[in-house]
Scaffold this active site. Structure first.
Site, mmCIF file in Angstrom:
data_model
loop_
_atom_site.group_PDB
_atom_site.id
_atom_site.type_symbol
_atom_site.label_atom_id
_atom_site.label_comp_id
_atom_site.label_asym_id
_atom_site.label_seq_id
_atom_site.Cartn_x
_atom_site.Cartn_y
_atom_site.Cartn_z
ATOM 1 N N ARG A 1 -17.510 -86.561 -3.589
ATOM 2 C CA ARG A 1 -18.849 -87.136 -3.349
ATOM 3 C C ARG A 1 -19.812 -86.850 -4.502
ATOM 4 N NH1 ARG A 1 -19.823 -85.119 2.168
ATOM 5 N NH2 ARG A 1 -18.426 -86.213 3.566
ATOM 6 N N ARG B 1 -25.306 -89.177 -2.236
ATOM 7 C CA ARG B 1 -26.430 -88.588 -1.504
ATOM 8 C C ARG B 1 -27.155 -87.415 -2.147
ATOM 9 N NH1 ARG B 1 -22.813 -86.834 3.668
ATOM 10 N NH2 ARG B 1 -21.780 -88.784 3.144
ATOM 11 N N ARG C 1 -34.421 -99.450 -3.777
ATOM 12 C CA ARG C 1 -34.747 -100.676 -4.519
ATOM 13 C C ARG C 1 -33.896 -101.853 -4.054
ATOM 14 N NH1 ARG C 1 -34.610 -97.695 -9.118
ATOM 15 N NH2 ARG C 1 -32.718 -98.683 -9.937
ATOM 16 N N ASP D 1 -15.579 -96.169 0.592
ATOM 17 C CA ASP D 1 -15.499 -95.428 1.847
ATOM 18 C C ASP D 1 -14.063 -95.445 2.358
ATOM 19 O OD1 ASP D 1 -17.012 -94.065 4.074
ATOM 20 O OD2 ASP D 1 -15.940 -95.607 5.191
ATOM 21 N N TYR E 1 -9.917 -92.670 13.325
ATOM 22 C CA TYR E 1 -11.159 -93.440 13.456
ATOM 23 C C TYR E 1 -10.949 -94.736 14.239
ATOM 24 C CZ TYR E 1 -14.110 -90.725 10.266
ATOM 25 O OH TYR E 1 -14.877 -89.746 9.688
#
Length: 404
Positions: free
Chosen positions: A58, A62, A73, A109, A196
């Site tokens: 990552r 974030r 934006r 992802d 998932y």
């Protein structure tokens, strides 16, 4: 950035492997290695390296202020950005502009494969990524998903073409900006996707994946077979689009028992490793069985070049577990990079040096034991990257001087 005289560049150009199918020969193409091929050399372990390479789970996203301002934006959420190659390329490159990391990783992802298989994925905000309509009965595997026979290269190009366009665009932008490091492609592993697709979320229904394996064993095996096939074609297509290395994430390893892991998850990981290595012998394969590092010894016996250790792994025994069969990746604690935890540039250098002393600087890719969560300080992340490079180089030079 690299003063290597590596031979791997010459090996890593093209036509790595051929596959015969119905009389036609399928040749798989790879791309030339970048000038900073330090991480490729460390992963393959064919010769000693001059410093330990580093990238971070990552590293894009974030924790970076520029990511948040860009996202605002564009006025798109994370999942929306993934369908715009320009957004993907921008987010992939942001950490490379800020830190001297030794690789870029595709901004994507793990659940794009679920979407490709017609399972909806949403991001309502504040609750992570959700699968609102998970597979609920074993028949859903037959009725809602494509069959194993339908999973072809064309299927991946059709359903995951945006990702592959993004990979090509990232490589173009890297060339434009003079960023010459490997690009890592990645995918979730089959068990993680099953978890998932039947559970809907990582935060609730934590037992449902295991319940499926137990109560719907045949349907689970069919689902894992479909997922294994998609992953092989998807990762293969990423290499042909321009990725230099591949990372497979068994991100939900903590949600499966050891016995079930060996019965259901491991055979899929074995098959993926074997097929990708056959197609691309010189493309490094890295695997991370997060929360299930009990599998690392077995994983080290497969076709992967690098096995990742999470924060639970004792560094003192990590090398013994995998022997000299693979390199290691990991397992720095991202909490060391948070100013609010009382951390500083000095403390980061100290803990980075500890990592290198405990794991050794060779056949190591320095990384985290889990991904950056968002609270980390870019100043401390930079200090970590610099400390790994500087301390490992000093250790390697001093070892060389001692042996002369």
């Amino acid at each position: 950035d690299s003063d290597s005289d590596s031979d791997s560049k010459n090996e890593n150009t093209s036509n790595d492997a051929t596959k015969r199918s119905s009389g036609n020969i399928r040749t798989y193409q790879t791309h030339p290695a970048p000038s900073n091929d330090l991480m490729i050399r460390a992963a393959l372990g064919r010769s000693p390296i001059e410093r330990t390479p580093i990238w971070l789970f990552r590293q894009a996203g974030r924790h970076l202020p520029e990511y948040h301002s860009y996202k605002n934006r564009q006025n798109r959420n994370f999942l929306d950005m993934l369908s715009h190659p320009t957004d993907v390329a921008e987010c992939t490159l942001q950490p490379l502009r800020r830190y001297p990391v030794d690789a870029a990783i595709l901004f994507s992802d793990i659940l794009v494969i679920a979407e490709a298989l017609n399972v909806e994925v949403t991001m309502p905000g504040g609750v992570g990524i959700q699968v609102p309509d998970p597979l609920s009965v074993p028949e859903d595997v037959e009725t809602r998903l494509p069959s194993s026979d339908e999973i072809t290269e064309e299927f991946v190009q059709d359903k995951l073409g945006t990702v592959l366009e993004s990979v090509k665009l990232i490589r173009e932008k890297m060339t434009e900006e003079g960023i010459d490091v490997p690009l890592i492609g990645f995918s979730a592993a089959p068990w993680t996707l099953l978890f998932y697709m039947v559970g809907g979320s990582s935060r609730r229904n934590k037992e449902i994946g295991m319940t499926w394996l137990k109560n719907n064993t045949e349907a689970s095996k069919r689902l894992l077979e479909v997922l294994t096939k998609v992953i092989i074609e998807y990762m293969s297509a990423q290499v042909e689009a321009g990725a230099h290395m591949l990372q497979l994430f068994e991100a939900m390893g903590m949600m499966i028992g050891e016995e079930e892991f060996m019965e259901f998850a491991l055979p899929c990981l074995e098959k993926i490793g074997k097929e990708l290595k056959t197609r691309f012998p010189d493309v490094p394969l890295m695997v991370f069985s997060r929360g299930a590092c009990f599998a690392n010894e077995k994983l080290s016996q497969l076709d992967y070049d690098v096995v990742t250790i999470d924060g639970s792994v004792d560094r003192a025994t990590a090398r013994d577990t995998v022997g000299d069969r693979v390199g290691l990746q990991g397992n720095y604690d991202p909490k060391e990079l948070i100013l609010a935890n009382g951390k500083s540039i000095e403390s980061v250098r100290h803990t980075a040096k500890e990592l290198l002393e405990e794991l050794g600087p060779q056949r190591l890719i320095a990384n985290l034991g889990e991904g950056l969560g968002g609270k980390e300080s870019p100043m401390l992340v930079r200090a970590f990257v610099d400390a790994i490079h500087e301390e490992s180089e000093a250790m390697i030079q001093s070892a060389a001087a001692a042996s002369n």
